[in-house]
Scaffold this motif. Structure first.
Motif, mmCIF file in Angstrom:
data_model
loop_
_atom_site.group_PDB
_atom_site.id
_atom_site.type_symbol
_atom_site.label_atom_id
_atom_site.label_comp_id
_atom_site.label_asym_id
_atom_site.label_seq_id
_atom_site.Cartn_x
_atom_site.Cartn_y
_atom_site.Cartn_z
ATOM 1 N N LEU A 117 -21.018 3.869 15.524
ATOM 2 C CA LEU A 117 -21.056 2.750 14.581
ATOM 3 C C LEU A 117 -21.861 3.176 13.357
ATOM 4 O O LEU A 117 -22.937 3.780 13.479
ATOM 5 N N ARG A 118 -21.337 2.838 12.193
ATOM 6 C CA ARG A 118 -22.052 3.073 10.940
ATOM 7 C C ARG A 118 -21.967 1.780 10.134
ATOM 8 O O ARG A 118 -20.999 1.555 9.419
ATOM 9 N N GLN A 162 -21.993 0.702 28.464
ATOM 10 C CA GLN A 162 -22.822 -0.491 28.655
ATOM 11 C C GLN A 162 -24.103 -0.429 27.818
ATOM 12 O O GLN A 162 -24.989 -1.269 27.972
ATOM 13 N N GLU A 163 -24.171 0.534 26.923
ATOM 14 C CA GLU A 163 -25.413 0.756 26.196
ATOM 15 C C GLU A 163 -25.118 1.327 24.819
ATOM 16 O O GLU A 163 -24.204 2.137 24.652
ATOM 17 N N ILE A 164 -25.896 0.902 23.829
ATOM 18 C CA ILE A 164 -25.785 1.447 22.481
ATOM 19 C C ILE A 164 -27.163 1.952 22.058
ATOM 20 O O ILE A 164 -28.146 1.217 22.116
ATOM 21 N N ARG A 165 -27.203 3.201 21.631
ATOM 22 C CA ARG A 165 -28.439 3.785 21.118
ATOM 23 C C ARG A 165 -28.257 4.117 19.651
ATOM 24 O O ARG A 165 -27.164 4.496 19.228
ATOM 25 N N GLY A 166 -29.341 4.001 18.888
ATOM 26 C CA GLY A 166 -29.209 4.315 17.476
ATOM 27 C C GLY A 166 -30.486 4.130 16.706
ATOM 28 O O GLY A 166 -31.582 4.034 17.269
ATOM 29 N N GLY A 225 -38.741 0.511 6.666
ATOM 30 C CA GLY A 225 -38.912 0.988 8.035
ATOM 31 C C GLY A 225 -37.659 1.590 8.629
ATOM 32 O O GLY A 225 -36.534 1.254 8.252
ATOM 33 N N SER A 226 -37.856 2.515 9.576
ATOM 34 C CA SER A 226 -36.773 3.126 10.331
ATOM 35 C C SER A 226 -37.123 3.019 11.809
ATOM 36 O O SER A 226 -38.193 3.478 12.229
ATOM 37 N N HIS A 227 -36.227 2.403 12.597
ATOM 38 C CA HIS A 227 -36.549 2.095 13.987
ATOM 39 C C HIS A 227 -35.427 2.550 14.911
ATOM 40 O O HIS A 227 -34.264 2.194 14.715
ATOM 41 N N THR A 228 -35.773 3.327 15.934
ATOM 42 C CA THR A 228 -34.805 3.688 16.963
ATOM 43 C C THR A 228 -34.747 2.569 17.999
ATOM 44 O O THR A 228 -35.708 1.818 18.184
#
Length: 228
Positions: free
Chosen positions: A123-124, A141-145, A152-155
């Motif tokens: 996803l962008r 079942q999971e999205i990481r990004g 701010g920049s947050h993982t």
């Protein structure tokens, strides 16, 4: 005594001589040649059929099809969770290869983003003020990004939400003010949201996740689930 013997011998010799003479005359003639010299112009003479030029050889092997990237199935629904630094909440709604996301710290920083879900499950998403969210589906079942909102920049790591948790939004006019509210309801029941009155942000009051009902300045509004 008879003289027929020498006479016959002479006659036989004469016949042999005549036969040899006739044989020499026959074998001494030149054979007629069948070769015909082609004309100087290079064109075939009349009665001579020109041989057709050979057609170029064509490959009988069909071209290989272009490789296509495999499609990564992304289950539709809402994915929610907190950022790894626990400073904000993130929610992403996926439907029909489209996605809408909301990033909110519950005080004064928020951003709505949207975009497509790519074939590889990435996803962008983009939003106002150069906000950006880049993510990838992991295990369906999971999205990481990573979300970049403001300075701010947050993982983050988001799980697929169940009933009552999700993403909600309300837009209305109350007492002459323009009301815009966004809520993320996390799986443990925690709510993170911001309510804007004429563009001024403040923490949002809680909603009823079952009905979306929320009271703002004494007036009841309905926050509705967000879908692309």
């Amino acid at each position: 005594m008879k003289r027929s013997g020498p006479l016959l011998t002479l006659l036989a010799g004469l016949l042999v001589g005549l036969f040899m003479l006739a044989l020499n005359a026959t074998t001494g003639e030149k054979a007629t040649s069948s070769y015909v010299k082609p004309p100087a112009s290079g064109k075939p003479s009349a009665g001579t059929k020109a041989s057709p030029s050979a057609a170029p050889a064509q490959s009988s092997t069909p071209p290989s099809p272009s490789p296509t990237r495999p499609r990564t199935a992304v289950p539709e629904g809402v994915y929610t969770g907190r950022t790894d630094d626990d400073s904000s909440a993130v929610a992403i709604t996926v439907r029909d290869d489209k996605a809408i996301a909301y990033v909110c710290d519950g005080r004064n920083v928020e951003s709505w983003l949207q975009g497509d879900v790519e074939d590889d499950g990435s996803l962008r998403l983009t939003g106002k003020g150069d906000a950006r969210l880049d993510g990838k589906v992991k295990g369906a079942q999971e999205i990481r990004g990573t979300a970049r909102v403001g300075s701010g920049s947050h993982t983050f790591t988001l799980g697929r939400s169940k009933k009552s948790s999700g993403l909600y939004r309300a837009n209305a006019s109350v007492a002459g003010a323009r009301i815009e509210g966004g809520w993320i309801v996390l799986p443990d029941g925690e709510q993170v949201g911001i309510l804007k009155r004429d563009g001024k942000p403040s923490p949002a009051p809680e909603i009823d996740p079952e009905t979306g009902a929320v009271t703002v300045d004494g007036q009841q509004l309905t926050a509705r689930p967000v879908t692309p």
